[in-house]
Design a protein around this motif. Structure first.
Motif, PDB file in Angstrom:
ATOM      1  N   GLU A   1      -3.695  -2.065  -7.186  1.00  0.00           N
ATOM      2  CA  GLU A   1      -4.105  -3.220  -6.373  1.00  0.00           C
ATOM      3  C   GLU A   1      -5.277  -2.847  -5.473  1.00  0.00           C
ATOM      4  N   SER A   2      -5.189  -1.686  -4.837  1.00  0.00           N
ATOM      5  CA  SER A   2      -6.262  -1.227  -3.960  1.00  0.00           C
ATOM      6  C   SER A   2      -7.549  -1.015  -4.742  1.00  0.00           C
ATOM      7  N   ALA A   3      -7.440  -0.425  -5.932  1.00  0.00           N
ATOM      8  CA  ALA A   3      -8.629  -0.189  -6.756  1.00  0.00           C
ATOM      9  C   ALA A   3      -9.299  -1.494  -7.134  1.00  0.00           C
ATOM     10  N   ARG A   4      -8.514  -2.514  -7.431  1.00  0.00           N
ATOM     11  CA  ARG A   4      -9.100  -3.816  -7.764  1.00  0.00           C
ATOM     12  C   ARG A   4      -9.809  -4.425  -6.572  1.00  0.00           C
ATOM     13  N   LEU A   5      -9.204  -4.307  -5.393  1.00  0.00           N
ATOM     14  CA  LEU A   5      -9.844  -4.823  -4.175  1.00  0.00           C
ATOM     15  C   LEU A   5     -11.168  -4.115  -3.925  1.00  0.00           C
ATOM     16  N   VAL A   6     -11.160  -2.790  -4.056  1.00  0.00           N
ATOM     17  CA  VAL A   6     -12.369  -2.005  -3.818  1.00  0.00           C
ATOM     18  C   VAL A   6     -13.440  -2.348  -4.851  1.00  0.00           C
ATOM     19  N   ALA A   7     -13.038  -2.438  -6.106  1.00  0.00           N
ATOM     20  CA  ALA A   7     -14.006  -2.762  -7.156  1.00  0.00           C
ATOM     21  C   ALA A   7     -14.601  -4.149  -6.947  1.00  0.00           C
ATOM     22  N   ASP A   8     -13.766  -5.116  -6.567  1.00  0.00           N
ATOM     23  CA  ASP A   8     -14.280  -6.462  -6.295  1.00  0.00           C
ATOM     24  C   ASP A   8     -15.290  -6.423  -5.158  1.00  0.00           C
ATOM     25  N   ALA A   9     -14.979  -5.676  -4.107  1.00  0.00           N
ATOM     26  CA  ALA A   9     -15.883  -5.593  -2.961  1.00  0.00           C
ATOM     27  C   ALA A   9     -17.188  -4.897  -3.323  1.00  0.00           C
ATOM     28  N   ALA A  10     -17.129  -3.978  -4.313  1.00  0.00           N
ATOM     29  CA  ALA A  10     -18.328  -3.263  -4.749  1.00  0.00           C
ATOM     30  C   ALA A  10     -19.078  -4.007  -5.847  1.00  0.00           C
ATOM     31  N   GLY A  11     -18.509  -5.118  -6.305  1.00  0.00           N
ATOM     32  CA  GLY A  11     -19.160  -5.885  -7.363  1.00  0.00           C
ATOM     33  C   GLY A  11     -19.031  -5.263  -8.737  1.00  0.00           C
ATOM     34  N   VAL A  12     -17.956  -4.490  -8.954  1.00  0.00           N
ATOM     35  CA  VAL A  12     -17.717  -3.837 -10.244  1.00  0.00           C
ATOM     36  C   VAL A  12     -16.562  -4.555 -10.945  1.00  0.00           C
ATOM     37  N   ASP A  13     -16.789  -4.988 -12.196  1.00  0.00           N
ATOM     38  CA  ASP A  13     -15.740  -5.724 -12.914  1.00  0.00           C
ATOM     39  C   ASP A  13     -15.335  -5.048 -14.222  1.00  0.00           C
ATOM     40  N   ASP A  14     -15.566  -3.752 -14.326  1.00  0.00           N
ATOM     41  CA  ASP A  14     -15.219  -2.987 -15.522  1.00  0.00           C
ATOM     42  C   ASP A  14     -13.762  -2.525 -15.408  1.00  0.00           C
TER      43      ASP A  14
ATOM     44  N   LEU B   1     -13.150   2.786   1.533  1.00  0.00           N
ATOM     45  CA  LEU B   1     -11.977   3.619   1.762  1.00  0.00           C
ATOM     46  C   LEU B   1     -11.024   2.936   2.734  1.00  0.00           C
ATOM     47  N   SER B   2     -11.554   2.363   3.803  1.00  0.00           N
ATOM     48  CA  SER B   2     -10.722   1.650   4.776  1.00  0.00           C
ATOM     49  C   SER B   2     -10.022   0.463   4.130  1.00  0.00           C
ATOM     50  N   LEU B   3     -10.734  -0.231   3.236  1.00  0.00           N
ATOM     51  CA  LEU B   3     -10.137  -1.361   2.524  1.00  0.00           C
ATOM     52  C   LEU B   3      -8.936  -0.894   1.708  1.00  0.00           C
ATOM     53  N   TRP B   4      -9.087   0.220   1.021  1.00  0.00           N
ATOM     54  CA  TRP B   4      -8.000   0.808   0.226  1.00  0.00           C
ATOM     55  C   TRP B   4      -6.817   1.158   1.132  1.00  0.00           C
ATOM     56  N   GLN B   5      -7.103   1.929   2.186  1.00  0.00           N
ATOM     57  CA  GLN B   5      -6.028   2.411   3.056  1.00  0.00           C
ATOM     58  C   GLN B   5      -5.297   1.264   3.752  1.00  0.00           C
ATOM     59  N   GLU B   6      -6.039   0.268   4.184  1.00  0.00           N
ATOM     60  CA  GLU B   6      -5.416  -0.876   4.867  1.00  0.00           C
ATOM     61  C   GLU B   6      -4.489  -1.637   3.936  1.00  0.00           C
ATOM     62  N   HIS B   7      -4.878  -1.751   2.666  1.00  0.00           N
ATOM     63  CA  HIS B   7      -4.013  -2.449   1.719  1.00  0.00           C
ATOM     64  C   HIS B   7      -2.721  -1.663   1.499  1.00  0.00           C
ATOM     65  N   ILE B   8      -2.830  -0.362   1.290  1.00  0.00           N
ATOM     66  CA  ILE B   8      -1.632   0.462   1.087  1.00  0.00           C
ATOM     67  C   ILE B   8      -0.702   0.351   2.292  1.00  0.00           C
ATOM     68  N   ASP B   9      -1.257   0.509   3.478  1.00  0.00           N
ATOM     69  CA  ASP B   9      -0.439   0.466   4.691  1.00  0.00           C
ATOM     70  C   ASP B   9       0.218  -0.901   4.858  1.00  0.00           C
ATOM     71  N   ARG B  10      -0.533  -1.954   4.650  1.00  0.00           N
ATOM     72  CA  ARG B  10       0.004  -3.310   4.818  1.00  0.00           C
ATOM     73  C   ARG B  10       1.129  -3.583   3.819  1.00  0.00           C
ATOM     74  N   GLU B  11       0.920  -3.219   2.569  1.00  0.00           N
ATOM     75  CA  GLU B  11       1.924  -3.528   1.550  1.00  0.00           C
ATOM     76  C   GLU B  11       3.172  -2.668   1.688  1.00  0.00           C
ATOM     77  N   GLN B  12       3.023  -1.424   2.091  1.00  0.00           N
ATOM     78  CA  GLN B  12       4.216  -0.608   2.349  1.00  0.00           C
ATOM     79  C   GLN B  12       5.007  -1.177   3.518  1.00  0.00           C
ATOM     80  N   ARG B  13       4.311  -1.655   4.521  1.00  0.00           N
ATOM     81  CA  ARG B  13       5.004  -2.274   5.657  1.00  0.00           C
ATOM     82  C   ARG B  13       5.735  -3.539   5.221  1.00  0.00           C
ATOM     83  N   ARG B  14       5.141  -4.302   4.313  1.00  0.00           N
ATOM     84  CA  ARG B  14       5.796  -5.503   3.811  1.00  0.00           C
ATOM     85  C   ARG B  14       7.070  -5.144   3.040  1.00  0.00           C
ATOM     86  N   VAL B  15       7.020  -4.074   2.269  1.00  0.00           N
ATOM     87  CA  VAL B  15       8.222  -3.620   1.568  1.00  0.00           C
ATOM     88  C   VAL B  15       9.294  -3.223   2.581  1.00  0.00           C
ATOM     89  N   LEU B  16       8.907  -2.460   3.588  1.00  0.00           N
ATOM     90  CA  LEU B  16       9.858  -2.024   4.603  1.00  0.00           C
ATOM     91  C   LEU B  16      10.477  -3.201   5.358  1.00  0.00           C
TER      92      LEU B  16
END
Length: 236
Positions: A74-87, A44-59
């Motif tokens: 993008e966040s879902a892909r990061l989370v899935a990669d970290a969980a070892g899920v490639d579906d 969850l932290s990985l997801w939230q950190e990505h959203i916050d970082r990318e919104q800040r980059r847009v701003l």
């Protein structure tokens, strides 16, 4: 309490009216049911950190605007990669968990009560399509729902708050911005809106230097306070 005369109420959505982290946690558990509590929180932290970082980059102008749907995927892909899920289907389902968000217990009744007295405007960083799904899933009642996508940026950019001012046809000081995030209210203050902080478990609490017009425990408290603030004075 200082004089507070308003003609419309503007609500943040994510975190203020719906429990965003809980919805994403549920999506992560569906992605990998074997995860324990700390494992879910780490993702969850990985997801939230990505959203916050990318919104800040847009701003900051470091990234061109993309909708919240793009950032969620993008966040879902990061989370899935970290969980070892490639579906790919599982990743797509996880990305949509950002729309399946439950309202807080007081949200639906509170909006209905406030809608009897004021035009209600939702103002969210969620993209148009995501906001439609969130509103429908959580049964949110609006007179108008506005997405930051219409300003091609994210809160707290003043252009997002200006959407509510333009749609309402009112001076900024006649609008009350309600949010569980102090950073959001500071952004609204910068454009002249009145502000109300509503306490939520997932919000961004005010700093000692913040001066918001109202601090409320929930939407029932907000409605009560507005009733008192705007009740016509009795003649002697």
């Amino acid at each position: 309490m200082p004089e507070l005369e308003i003609d419309a109420v503007v609500f943040d959505v994510l975190g203020t009216l719906v429990d965003e982290p809980a919805g994403i946690r549920a999506g992560i558990r569906e992605l990998d049911p074997s995860l324990d509590g700390p494992g879910v929180e780490r993702l969850l932290s990985l997801w939230q950190e990505h959203i916050d970082r990318e919104q800040r980059r847009v701003l900051a102008g470091a990234r061109a605007y993309v909708t919240s749907d793009v950032l969620d995927l993008e966040s879902a892909r990061l989370v899935a990669d970290a969980a070892g899920v490639d579906d790919p289907a599982a990743v797509a389902a996880l990305a949509l968990s950002g729309r399946r968000l439950a309202p807080w217990p007081d949200t639906v009744a509170g909006l209905a009560r406030l809608a009897e007295r004021f035009p209600l405007i939702g103002l969210s960083n969620a993209g148009r399509t995501a906001l439609l799904g969130i509103n429908a899933h959580a049964r949110l009642r609006w007179h108008q729902a506005l997405s930051a996508e219409d300003a091609r940026t994210y809160k707290p950019d003043p252009r997002v708050y200006r959407l509510a001012v333009t749609v309402s046809g009112l001076p900024p000081q006649r609008l009350l911005m309600v949010a569980a995030h102090a950073w959001d209210l500071r952004g609204a203050q910068g454009l002249g809106l009145r502000t109300a902080y509503v306490a939520r478990p997932v919000g961004d609490p005010p700093a000692p230097s913040d001066r918001f017009d109202l601090h409320v425990d929930g939407l029932a408290d907000l409605a009560d306070r507005l009733d008192r603030a705007q009740r016509p004075a009795r003649r002697p």
